[in-house]
Design a protein around this motif. Sequence first.
Motif, PDB file in Angstrom:
ATOM      1  N   TYR A  69       0.785  -1.230   0.000  1.00 12.94           N
ATOM      2  CA  TYR A  69       0.000   0.000   0.000  1.00 12.94           C
ATOM      3  C   TYR A  69       0.820   1.285   0.000  1.00 12.94           C
ATOM      4  CZ  TYR A  69      -3.995  -2.923   1.229  1.00 12.94           C
ATOM      5  OH  TYR A  69      -4.980  -3.876   1.225  1.00 12.94           O
ATOM      6  N   ARG A  96      -0.568   5.218   2.840  1.00 12.17           N
ATOM      7  CA  ARG A  96      -1.907   4.691   2.561  1.00 12.17           C
ATOM      8  C   ARG A  96      -2.166   3.389   3.306  1.00 12.17           C
ATOM      9  NH1 ARG A  96      -1.465   3.919  -3.195  1.00 12.17           N
ATOM     10  NH2 ARG A  96      -2.988   2.316  -2.796  1.00 12.17           N
ATOM     11  N   ALA A  97      -1.145   2.810   3.863  1.00 12.54           N
ATOM     12  CA  ALA A  97      -1.290   1.526   4.565  1.00 12.54           C
ATOM     13  C   ALA A  97      -2.045   1.730   5.876  1.00 12.54           C
ATOM     14  CB  ALA A  97       0.077   0.922   4.840  1.00 12.54           C
TER      15      ALA A  97
END
Length: 179
Positions: free
Chosen positions: A19, A23-24
């Motif tokens: 990701y 964004r993870a």
Amino acid sequence: MEETRKKIIDAATEVFSEYGFFRAPTHLVAMRAGVSKGLIFWYFKDKDELILEVARKALPAEVISSCLEKDIAGKDLLRCIAESYISKYTDPKMRNLLLHSLSASSHYEPLAELLRKTCGELLQRATIKVFGELNTKNIVKMRVLLGALMCYSINKPRELSEKEYIEEVLSLIYESSNK
């Protein structure tokens, strides 16, 4: 306790690789590690600390450091760096994390600092051990080596084996200084 921390780092490595760092979702790291989200923050004060821990593993600094610790110099040191670098980034997770780290470093100062250390003092130490002196030409040669290795890792040339590629790069970098 150390085993739990390692599980978190391994899970974060996997999730960040998929990701990207920012964004993870942290809850996915927790799920893959088999721990609660709160436990992650027991081991790491915030997500930034976890990002830096994973990024530190993803950057080539440990490759260069481990080769510098060996009792080798010159072309043998170059070969050690080249073979270790390619071996490390054959792993798709490590390759993705390297690319995420490079990308994020333009707007995330802590990652930029890690890269400066790798491309600064660590590369200077390697330069001295390879070429015997620190000058602009030799520093550029070491940076050319890292660039060539990154290009190989991202997109392997079909016409050359790993061994042939390494030998050609080493020949261009090392033997050109002995002429």
